[in-house]
Design a protein around this motif. Sequence first.
Motif, PDB file in Angstrom:
ATOM      1  N   TYR A 366       0.831  -1.203   0.000  1.00  0.00           N
ATOM      2  CA  TYR A 366       0.000   0.000   0.000  1.00  0.00           C
ATOM      3  C   TYR A 366       0.866   1.253   0.000  1.00  0.00           C
ATOM      4  O   TYR A 366       0.673   2.162  -0.820  1.00  0.00           O
ATOM      5  CB  TYR A 366      -0.932   0.014   1.217  1.00  0.00           C
ATOM      6  CG  TYR A 366      -1.636   1.351   1.379  1.00  0.00           C
ATOM      7  CD1 TYR A 366      -2.764   1.659   0.626  1.00  0.00           C
ATOM      8  CD2 TYR A 366      -1.138   2.319   2.250  1.00  0.00           C
ATOM      9  CE1 TYR A 366      -3.393   2.887   0.745  1.00  0.00           C
ATOM     10  CE2 TYR A 366      -1.756   3.553   2.373  1.00  0.00           C
ATOM     11  CZ  TYR A 366      -2.887   3.829   1.629  1.00  0.00           C
ATOM     12  OH  TYR A 366      -3.490   5.052   1.739  1.00  0.00           O
ATOM     13  N   LYS A 367       1.820   1.323   0.908  1.00  0.00           N
ATOM     14  CA  LYS A 367       2.656   2.525   0.998  1.00  0.00           C
ATOM     15  C   LYS A 367       3.519   2.700  -0.243  1.00  0.00           C
ATOM     16  O   LYS A 367       3.779   3.821  -0.673  1.00  0.00           O
ATOM     17  CB  LYS A 367       3.523   2.463   2.258  1.00  0.00           C
ATOM     18  CG  LYS A 367       2.705   2.557   3.537  1.00  0.00           C
ATOM     19  CD  LYS A 367       3.580   2.774   4.749  1.00  0.00           C
ATOM     20  CE  LYS A 367       2.716   3.001   5.990  1.00  0.00           C
ATOM     21  NZ  LYS A 367       3.512   3.317   7.166  1.00  0.00           N
ATOM     22  N   THR A 368       3.957   1.585  -0.821  1.00  0.00           N
ATOM     23  CA  THR A 368       4.764   1.674  -2.035  1.00  0.00           C
ATOM     24  C   THR A 368       3.949   2.250  -3.184  1.00  0.00           C
ATOM     25  O   THR A 368       4.401   3.168  -3.881  1.00  0.00           O
ATOM     26  CB  THR A 368       5.306   0.281  -2.407  1.00  0.00           C
ATOM     27  OG1 THR A 368       6.120  -0.204  -1.343  1.00  0.00           O
ATOM     28  CG2 THR A 368       6.120   0.347  -3.686  1.00  0.00           C
ATOM     29  N   ILE A 385      -6.106  11.092  -5.465  1.00  0.00           N
ATOM     30  CA  ILE A 385      -6.773  10.998  -4.169  1.00  0.00           C
ATOM     31  C   ILE A 385      -6.002   9.985  -3.322  1.00  0.00           C
ATOM     32  O   ILE A 385      -5.649   8.907  -3.803  1.00  0.00           O
ATOM     33  CB  ILE A 385      -8.230  10.549  -4.329  1.00  0.00           C
ATOM     34  CG1 ILE A 385      -9.001  11.564  -5.190  1.00  0.00           C
ATOM     35  CG2 ILE A 385      -8.898  10.386  -2.970  1.00  0.00           C
ATOM     36  CD1 ILE A 385     -10.418  11.127  -5.532  1.00  0.00           C
ATOM     37  N   SER A 386      -5.739  10.328  -2.073  1.00  0.00           N
ATOM     38  CA  SER A 386      -5.004   9.415  -1.176  1.00  0.00           C
ATOM     39  C   SER A 386      -5.993   8.440  -0.549  1.00  0.00           C
ATOM     40  O   SER A 386      -6.404   8.590   0.607  1.00  0.00           O
ATOM     41  CB  SER A 386      -4.260  10.207  -0.099  1.00  0.00           C
ATOM     42  OG  SER A 386      -3.241  10.984  -0.664  1.00  0.00           O
ATOM     43  N   TYR A 387      -6.381   7.440  -1.312  1.00  0.00           N
ATOM     44  CA  TYR A 387      -7.303   6.428  -0.801  1.00  0.00           C
ATOM     45  C   TYR A 387      -6.653   5.624   0.321  1.00  0.00           C
ATOM     46  O   TYR A 387      -5.461   5.345   0.285  1.00  0.00           O
ATOM     47  CB  TYR A 387      -7.717   5.472  -1.919  1.00  0.00           C
ATOM     48  CG  TYR A 387      -8.601   6.084  -2.986  1.00  0.00           C
ATOM     49  CD1 TYR A 387      -9.899   6.467  -2.698  1.00  0.00           C
ATOM     50  CD2 TYR A 387      -8.124   6.260  -4.281  1.00  0.00           C
ATOM     51  CE1 TYR A 387     -10.713   7.027  -3.675  1.00  0.00           C
ATOM     52  CE2 TYR A 387      -8.921   6.810  -5.268  1.00  0.00           C
ATOM     53  CZ  TYR A 387     -10.224   7.199  -4.963  1.00  0.00           C
ATOM     54  OH  TYR A 387     -11.014   7.744  -5.924  1.00  0.00           O
ATOM     55  N   SER A 388      -7.464   5.230   1.276  1.00  0.00           N
ATOM     56  CA  SER A 388      -6.958   4.383   2.358  1.00  0.00           C
ATOM     57  C   SER A 388      -7.080   2.906   2.021  1.00  0.00           C
ATOM     58  O   SER A 388      -6.514   2.062   2.706  1.00  0.00           O
ATOM     59  CB  SER A 388      -7.724   4.668   3.657  1.00  0.00           C
ATOM     60  OG  SER A 388      -9.109   4.435   3.474  1.00  0.00           O
ATOM     61  N   ALA A 425       1.254  -8.901  -0.174  1.00  0.00           N
ATOM     62  CA  ALA A 425       1.610  -8.501  -1.540  1.00  0.00           C
ATOM     63  C   ALA A 425       2.035  -9.678  -2.394  1.00  0.00           C
ATOM     64  O   ALA A 425       2.236  -9.536  -3.602  1.00  0.00           O
ATOM     65  CB  ALA A 425       2.735  -7.463  -1.506  1.00  0.00           C
ATOM     66  N   TYR A 426       2.176 -10.856  -1.782  1.00  0.00           N
ATOM     67  CA  TYR A 426       2.768 -11.980  -2.504  1.00  0.00           C
ATOM     68  C   TYR A 426       1.852 -12.567  -3.576  1.00  0.00           C
ATOM     69  O   TYR A 426       2.325 -13.282  -4.451  1.00  0.00           O
ATOM     70  CB  TYR A 426       3.169 -13.081  -1.519  1.00  0.00           C
ATOM     71  CG  TYR A 426       4.310 -12.699  -0.598  1.00  0.00           C
ATOM     72  CD1 TYR A 426       5.043 -11.532  -0.808  1.00  0.00           C
ATOM     73  CD2 TYR A 426       4.667 -13.489   0.498  1.00  0.00           C
ATOM     74  CE1 TYR A 426       6.085 -11.176   0.032  1.00  0.00           C
ATOM     75  CE2 TYR A 426       5.712 -13.143   1.337  1.00  0.00           C
ATOM     76  CZ  TYR A 426       6.407 -11.979   1.100  1.00  0.00           C
ATOM     77  OH  TYR A 426       7.438 -11.626   1.933  1.00  0.00           O
TER      78      TYR A 426
END
Length: 1095
Positions: A366-368, A385-388, A425-426
């Motif tokens: 997510y942060k990447t 937009i900075s979606y969560s 993420a895998y």
Amino acid sequence: MRWGIQIESANNHGEVATCLKEIELCKKYSVATNFVVLLSHRYGSRPIPAQIRASLFELLKETVCNENNEGKLLTQWYQLDTNSIPPAYILKNISSIIPNFLSKNTDEIKQADKEWKKINNRLRQCLRQAAETCLQQGQITEIDYDEFFISITEKEIINGILSSKDANERTLCFLREIVDIHDHLSDEKASKFIDMSSETDIDQEAKKLLDRLKNIRIPSILKSQNIFKYKVHWSSNGINGQDHSKYIEQFNNDFYTSIKEQIDHCVQSRYTIGSDSLQHEILEHAIQCKTHIRKFHGRIDVLSKLEKYIKNNREHQPCVLYGDSGCGKTSVLAKTAIEIFKWWSDRSVSVILRFLGTTPSSSTIYKTLHSISEQISEIYNIPMISYSDINQLCDQLELNLLLQIPNNEYLVILLDSIDQLHRDAYDCKWLPIKFPSNIKFIISTLPDHENIFVNLKNILNENLNLFIYIPPFESSTVEIIYNDWLAIKKRSLDNEQHLFINNLMKKKNQILPLFMKLVFDIISIWHSYDPIDECLNELNDVDDCIRYLFQRLQIIHNNILFSRSLCYMTACRNGISQNELEDILSLDDDVLKSVFQHYIPPVRRLPGILWTRIRNDLDEYITEKEVDDTPVIYWYHRRFIEVARELYISKLKDKDRKIIFQNVVDLFTETWNGKNKPFKIDDPKLVKKYKLDQSNGEIQANRFTTSQPIEFIDFNGRIQYNKRKLNELPQFLIQLAPTIALSIAAEEMFFNYSFMHAKFSCSSFLDIESDLNQFQQVDIYGESDEVEIIHTELTLLFTTYMVFEQCDEQSPHHCGLIVPYFQLQPPGHDLIIPINKHTMPVVDLNLISNESAAISLLHKIIVIDMDSGDIVIDIKLPQLNEPYLNSTTLPNMIIHHTNQNMKIEIDDDDDSGLRHSDDEDREKFKHYPFFVNSFHHVYLVSSHGDIKFHQISIKGYLIAEIINSKYGLCILVEQYSNSIQCWNLEQNKLFTKVSIKNIVLNDGFIHFYTFNNSTFIHRSTINIGKHLDQAIINKDKLICTFNSTIPIDFAYIDLNSLNQTQQIILSDKEIIKVLIAFNPPIIPKPIERIILPDE
């Protein structure tokens, strides 16, 4: 700063380097204030240099020999190292000449220390005298001169303040003057507060240097508001809280206020300037890139393949770089980031580069992706937009940001080591499958970690052109690389050492870069006078090198301290925070006893500098990332994880295992927070020295561990949960004996409302079920009645959770309602499987016949294994400017694979009640086709995203339904159409077409109808005559034949008028009719059959 530095550091004269390295780390990682100076009348220790440039040393030595006979002393203690560039003289380890300096006997150590101090004073005096003479003669610079005179304290201030660009924002200085101390030099405690050259005389040289530091050097950099000055008067007890309470109170207030102001200012700056964090992230990876390419060599074949991929305008899918751990993937990607500008030299190119897991902002997917989106937004001025939610973020990146990049602008995105991300993420479902022609995407990964590589192959349909393998190095290249690396570090090897390394590498057929790097790290610190360690011949692979490294560092850093530090760091799932590690090590009595062997400090806590020294020596092999919303440190290479587990966890004795895991549990349960923990002194000399006979050597000591609340309030006033405690406590607690574990688990976790509320708030039900199941399965044979009762209660609690789970599983049999929202989540926290991969409403959902999977549809199809909750298929559908309406799964459709001479038939109507294995289910899912439609489009899509069937209707489809799932037959009815089409989906062929436009009556009348919204509407009636024989529709034409009583062969009737007009009823005259008679006429009549060309 120097509290706790071990004898070994003093022995090899490494204190100064350790302290200066710690300052650099403080400057790098501190959010705000990173350096505070407290100065009074003590200038600090002034050790002799541990290393002196050869040309300078020989000049000083010559001067010493001319002035006195101390030249032999210099030669005895300093040894020439020609491996240093330029050559340098190195101060020998004290124990090499005075062996008892490292003795375990306290008296011998004291005697050796006295002997060293005498020698040290002689060395200091002769070097300073020589430096003084050389400076006066103009033979050396003032900088060279200062190396022999200034204190460690001044060197620290030079690095912390005088050479810092932001000193006034992040540093403070507090100066104290004891105005009348010169009148009390004979007092017993005076020497603790001022530098003395004798019992009654001030050290004038130190005073002069201190005055220069306080009055000239510091004020030249720091503003007056950063410097606080205090004047106090001497007392017979020195400076103490009783006689100087007002001064101490004022100092406390000033310290608190100024630190708080700097923290507030720095934190505010970070949040008010939104781009700062992004710029910092970009810069961090750019610096890493520069570091990696400095040591890059070869790989021409790999780079040429990457260049071919970059330049291929017809390739729109991502490229995967893979190879074994330590093969050099990171360096190749770093080099690629630079070479791209050469490969696309005629284009406007931007490169986005992330070395995953090396920064907190690149440790989760997510942060990447958020950071990458921000960078794209900044580069191309595209709003975002900075979606969560990760799915919304992925959609925005793929469907918005990337598509808005101008066609004449080119972008390359490089993600290194996706195996360093969190496990979520895998599955690689976040990875866009196709990119615009001006965008390239390259990722790297291990080939054998958590099915990442397999998932990528499935997503990319095993297109081998998209997978680039990085092979090991050949031994012939090692010498060239080593020579370059040594030059970068300003080091070299002598001929014998060169020959040894060359022979060592020739024995290896293939060499991983990590193996080569580990060996290099060993040989790069060799001095020219060091003997060759023949043990290196036994290093056959990366694991051997890591073991060698650990064994060497254990000797340097104290065996217990080093092994426990690595044990705690490795035992945590994905790393440990710096504060957690220092707290746990401070709770570990074995560690403290090994550190404080000869005295008991006033604070029973591990000096932070000791871990800093270990971290410095492991710096290139550990990384900082974010786990559970907390910055943690962990191994960068996976082989380090495995070797550390083998050496420091797997081989633990039961007693040590209990101690280690209990310490972690004590930290997270706050067992000793704000309390004194007993500390047992075993050394009889220390017991006697500190008068601990009556307590049998036991003392009570506060370890000053940090608080571990379940929840806390952040600076925005929002509730945050301590995810470190929620996730780490269960896994360490289960390692303890049932007597301890079950009791704490019941009290602190499962029957603790606050803990379970927090756990349900930020964990899945499956995680909670897994935690509970571990404790429920604990063997309690032979345990006490109390333990059995707790175990029974946990079993009941587990059963209760299972009832909730079964309710969610079986309730569809009794209630068919489905919540019409994009996340199908029942009220409360008993969610079993969330279907939350869509960012807009779900428009269709169906269950496969045995309810083993569910399919939801929006711009993608997702298949979920209802037993495990795992997503087994994630298919992205073609992008349309209209929504999809329906989805049908064809689990038992026969699919022919002509190129493989086989067919696959999946029987999903298994009523045996037996469940297939997970592998069988997953393999079965891979063969499912999916029939989907929008208003204008109909598709048959494979589980790999391939389009097997596609039909388009300009008018739009009123009906699109499967009528035979086994053979893939569907019917399609267009709006305002007069026919029903039946298609064979698997063969992409029209099976039949049924007219629904006419009804022929026996009395010669033809009635025309159209089909609209499932209703037949009468449009027209014409009188064709009682001689009518046959009628057939050919597309938009009606062909009629007649019997032999009239000369007309055909009647040709145009039906377009029925389709092109919205008029409900058409008259006979409005229908265009053409009568055809052949000459000679067609005989015999009546005509038996009309065969159309397309039949």
